[in-house]
Scaffold this active site. Sequence first.
Site, PDB file in Angstrom:
ATOM      1  N   ASP A 145      76.232  29.549  30.959  1.00 60.31           N
ATOM      2  CA  ASP A 145      74.962  29.531  31.252  1.00 60.31           C
ATOM      3  C   ASP A 145      74.170  30.321  30.265  1.00 60.31           C
ATOM      4  O   ASP A 145      74.630  31.041  29.359  1.00 60.31           O
ATOM      5  CB  ASP A 145      74.846  29.887  32.597  1.00 60.31           C
ATOM      6  CG  ASP A 145      73.321  29.555  33.192  1.00 60.31           C
ATOM      7  OD1 ASP A 145      72.465  28.926  32.263  1.00 60.31           O
ATOM      8  OD2 ASP A 145      73.007  29.520  34.491  1.00 60.31           O
TER       9      ASP A 145
HETATM   10  C1  NOJ Z   1      69.746  28.834  33.035  1.00 64.69           C
HETATM   11  C2  NOJ Z   1      70.077  28.142  34.476  1.00 64.69           C
HETATM   12  O1  NOJ Z   1      70.970  28.933  35.398  1.00 64.69           O
HETATM   13  C3  NOJ Z   1      70.740  26.800  34.412  1.00 64.69           C
HETATM   14  O2  NOJ Z   1      70.923  26.310  35.257  1.00 64.69           O
HETATM   15  C4  NOJ Z   1      70.100  25.995  32.991  1.00 64.69           C
HETATM   16  O3  NOJ Z   1      70.529  24.703  32.891  1.00 64.69           O
HETATM   17  C5  NOJ Z   1      70.063  26.831  31.911  1.00 64.69           C
HETATM   18  N1  NOJ Z   1      69.230  28.135  32.146  1.00 64.69           N
HETATM   19  C6  NOJ Z   1      69.266  25.988  30.912  1.00 64.69           C
HETATM   20  O4  NOJ Z   1      67.870  25.831  30.873  1.00 64.69           O
END
Ligand code: NOJ
Length: 746
Positions: free
Chosen positions: A284
């Site tokens: 993530d």
């Molecule tokens: C953080 C989020 O937790 C995730 O779900 C998301 O896809 C990414 N950022 C990218 O934006």
Amino acid sequence: MKLRLLLSLFFLPCASLVSAQNFEQRIDSVMRLMTLDEKIGQMNQFNGFWNATGPVPAEGNSLERYEILRKGGVGSVLNVQGVKEVRALQKIAVEQTRLGIPLIFGCDVIHGYKTLTPIPLAEAASWDLQAIEKSARNGATEASAAGINWTFAPMVDISRDPRWGRVMEGAGEDPYLGARIATARVRGFQGDDLSAPNTIAACAKHFAGYGYVQAGRDYHHTDFSAYTLYNNILPPFKAAQEAGVATFMNAFTAYNGVPASADSFLMRQILKKDWAFKGMVVSDWGSIQEMMAHGYAASLQEAAELAALAGCDMDMESMAYVRHLADAVRQKRVPEARVNEAVRRILRLKFALGLFDDPYRYCDEEREATTIGSATLHKDALEMAKKSMVLLENKGILPLQLNEDVVLLGALANDRTAPLGNWRVSADNGTAIPLTTGLQAYFPDLRWAGGPVAWSGIEAFHAPIQVNETDTTGWAGAMALALSAKTAIVALGEHGYQSGEGRSRASIHLPGLQEAFLRALVQQHPRVVLVLFAGRPLIIPDDIRTKLGALLLAWQPGTHAGDAVAAVLLGDHNPSGRLPMTFPRHEGQIPMAYNDYTGGRPGPSKEVFWSQYNDLPNSPVYPFGYGLSYSTFTYSVPKLQQLPNGKVVLSVEITNTSQVAGTETVQLYAKLPASKHGISPGRQLLDFQQLPLAAGATKKVVFMLTPGSLAHFDAQGQKHLAKGKVTAWLVPNSADVANSLTFVID
Ligand code: NOJ
């Protein structure tokens, strides 16, 4: 000359025509040409330099990032939107890097791209798997027309905590419903052929357990057992993997003291070994470098090594791999074989997407112009919005009559932004059809007043919402208008940016002055219809709720908010949504789900020493699976047949006893037999069917249970089939105790 030769090696026949076997040979031929740094470059993902969906990275300015890209140091970018921008970056990757390996373009296409469908939790409330699949397909169609070929969806995190803002992005609290929806959404995004220009790779996230953040506070610690992991958290991930999901994303959180991005048990053992997942795992946003804040890695270098070793194939926005992995390999702390495995998975996805055949496959300006915002997408978004709404109360007030004397009030009456929801990286503020417009189609002379404003300030993904707690301007006027009409429709709730990432709330009451305004209104007006916009279950206190004439949960319906709500209020659409999450009475009950384990002293009881509150019932206000309709349905006594092959057939007849056609969602729950392999919930959903029924019609619903559907996992992840007495219920919601039957499995 050399470059052209290399490119011609990659750009062979169309990906859809070549077998997976062929991909492997082609991957081999690409990998043979790659240096270690180029391989590690493929494992690096950058944000698209301007549109952040996470904390703006401290490391690396734009110039340096372009430089890294030109050196082949980037495998994928996220948040780049529109064919022009995508093409420009792809051109750098293809023409200016030594090997010309194309980039994958990722984006959070969570509930549509520009034409927004309802938030995923709302779509889950439709319980309509075909519609959910179509909605994801439409999101893929629109996003791919803008150059995107990878969505970070579906989020399949199970959560029992409505304080956590991200419940809006999932399918609610139930692993069975969550698994069915995960399958539908993966199929929707990916279709049958990933290389088709209108399909995109999906991503099952967040692996695993993010939905269990303590106290519902986003990014907080998680602490759950292996038993919960196997029985509650993993089933939707497994379903996504079985549906062929191309990628997985790590969670920000930790399991058993190990951050998910460094968890080889989750990634290497469960996902890649036990489940034989062939796709790739992305971290993530910044989750690799966050291992330092977790207290797990002492440096970014250590974090990079831990993540790589554990099986995280791509680093989203930590700059960890691109800065440190090559040294780690050269110094033999990370085997090159691990890097090769990661790169193979990443290249496999690029081949599957058809990017090696045509890196500009998703860059068709003409398709972009004709597809984005097309009439079909709008029509389907409207249908989905109607299907997602849940009628929670109705004292015979709805549907409204065309000649009815109505007024519209509330902070959300004319809002064109709040109902869009949270995850809309690409849709513009002000593009939702407001309720005023929706109702004016039925009541051209509609009188309306907003009442006190609910919020102010910037409405954007990264900005906090400023809630109005004090300014009562507009209150008296709105109240006077309400009292001048027979029926007052009041549109209240949360802004789209009060749920979603980083939007946890300790109180899940109506924000700001709205609750006090509604209380004053119901005390004076006998016919109040509350249209509730929300990204999570909210609490409407009993003194208000019991005085409402009707309550329609609209969620955050997306672009077609106002026209969808109006169609439901007027009966052009008979509501059929059912709650995918429990609505608690009080925050003190949270975490809460219908399928909680009962404990050894299940309450409530009149005596002490039973599991109960002294100051509150145990029960929720609205249980999982609950929702009303303008039709009424009756259930016959259910029937049971046990077949010699271990299968069990359960059936029930449903009659629509009303004058209007409607859809009933028949839900099958069971209490599993006692098992020394582990406890079971009070009841759990095993299956459901949606039944459209004409006025007065009767239909039979038949469920077939196999031994596999009556299984659960022990704390080691072993699956055990049920043996002994099972109680099953065929009912309209999870709290209904009628219509039970029992059978014994030998
Ligand atoms: C953080 C989020 O937790 C995730 O779900 C998301 O896809 C990414 N950022 C990218 O934006």
